[in-house]
Design an enzyme around this catalytic site. Structure first.
Site, PDB file in Angstrom:
ATOM      1  N   HIS A  66       0.990  -1.634   0.064  1.00 49.64           N
ATOM      2  CA  HIS A  66      -0.262  -0.346   0.320  1.00 49.64           C
ATOM      3  C   HIS A  66       0.648   1.436   0.248  1.00 49.64           C
ATOM      4  CE1 HIS A  66      -2.883   2.838   1.747  1.00 49.64           C
ATOM      5  NE2 HIS A  66      -3.817   1.944   1.151  1.00 49.64           N
ATOM      6  N   GLY A  73     -10.203   3.715   0.784  1.00 50.15           N
ATOM      7  CA  GLY A  73     -10.390   4.556   1.477  1.00 50.15           C
ATOM      8  C   GLY A  73     -10.654   4.833   2.902  1.00 50.15           C
ATOM      9  N   GLY A  74     -10.988   5.963   3.245  1.00 50.47           N
ATOM     10  CA  GLY A  74     -11.893   6.598   4.188  1.00 50.47           C
ATOM     11  C   GLY A  74     -13.443   6.493   4.295  1.00 50.47           C
ATOM     12  N   GLU A  82      -2.948   2.988  -6.813  1.00 54.24           N
ATOM     13  CA  GLU A  82      -3.452   4.234  -6.383  1.00 54.24           C
ATOM     14  C   GLU A  82      -2.805   5.057  -6.730  1.00 54.24           C
ATOM     15  OE1 GLU A  82      -3.149   2.514  -2.400  1.00 54.24           O
ATOM     16  OE2 GLU A  82      -1.966   1.988  -2.172  1.00 54.24           O
ATOM     17  N   SER A 135      -9.444   8.508  -3.133  1.00 52.08           N
ATOM     18  CA  SER A 135     -10.350   8.466  -3.394  1.00 52.08           C
ATOM     19  C   SER A 135     -11.733   8.667  -3.661  1.00 52.08           C
ATOM     20  CB  SER A 135      -9.745  10.472  -3.463  1.00 52.08           C
ATOM     21  OG  SER A 135      -9.198  11.292  -2.799  1.00 52.08           O
ATOM     22  N   GLY A 137      -3.336  13.655   2.300  1.00 50.40           N
ATOM     23  CA  GLY A 137      -3.434  15.198   2.389  1.00 50.40           C
ATOM     24  C   GLY A 137      -3.863  16.303   0.955  1.00 50.40           C
TER      25      GLY A 137
END
Length: 240
Positions: free
Chosen positions: A84, A221-222, A155, A200, A164
């Protein structure tokens, strides 16, 4: 580490009774190591598989703080992320490390989900393909895929929210990158290696990626750490 222990357990409890059409979409979750066994038990026999976020290449031994692919397999894992971007660029994992972990996954009976991708600097300097080629060459050169399954996750580091920056990759750009990866794979194997997109991924853009011919799935992810957005991703994928 988006979620603490209690939050992770809460998400597992909410997710475990959920159902979806497993003929249309395959789902695997990659919980943090402290709740991994709990997740594996909760999803045992369900349509949801579990995977490790990272593995050590040694099966057993004096490796304090490490957890091997064999241990994860015994605890119920089917998959493991390997290489990753955060492991590569924060913790300094090399392409050689990634190859050893892929081989360890095969030895343990896990399906490695190998992450590849370029940084913003690579992209700006026209070195996307150079970076991907180096990462893929180390993984696939001389690799026997006749008995082992492997997945690739593209990715781009510059598109990951946690970096960020989080500038989602344009679908056309994503399709080009995936097409290049699939063509590059032909140098190493005739196997049908699925290529996922990660960067994202959210409910409001997931269909723009999944509808692309070269994209076989997504690595979220998030958005996967919140029950509502995770289920939205799954149900949107079911529509295709």
């Amino acid at each position: 580490m988006y979620l603490d222990y209690n939050q992770s357990v809460d998400l597992i409890n909410k997710l475990s009774p959920e159902i979806f059409d497993s003929k249309k979409v395959a789902v695997a979750v990659f919980p943090n190591e402290l709740v991994f066994a709990r997740a594996a038990e909760a999803f045992s026999g369900s349509v949801i598989s579990v995977g490790a976020q990272n593995v050590n290449w040694a099966p057993l031994g004096a490796y304090t703080g490490a957890t091997s692919a064999h241990l994860f397999k015994q605890a119920g894992a089917e998959y493991s992320l390997v290489g990753h971007s955060e492991r590569r660029y924060i913790f300094g994992e090399t392409n050689d490390d990634v190859r050893k972990k892929v081989e360890a996954c095969f030895d343990a009976g896990l399906v490695p989900v190998v992450c590849v991708g370029e940084t913003a600097e690579d992209l700006e300097s026209g070195k996307r393909e150079y970076r991907l080629k180096k990462q893929m060459m180390k993984v696939f050169e001389g690799l026997d895929l006749t008995r082992n399954r492997i997945l690739i996750a593209y990715e781009p580091v510059w598109a990951i929210s946690g970096s960020g920056e989080g500038q989602p990759c344009a679908p056309a750009d994503c399709e080009d990158a995936h097409g290049w990866i699939k063509n590059e794979l032909k140098q190493y194997t005739d196997a049908d290696v699925k290529v996922l997109y990660g960067g994202s991924v959210k409910p409001d853009n997931v269909l723009s990626y999944l509808s692309l011919e070269t994209v076989d799935g997504v690595l979220a992810g998030g958005a996967s750490t919140k029950f509502d957005s995770l289920m939205a991703l799954i149900h949107l994928a079911e529509q295709l």
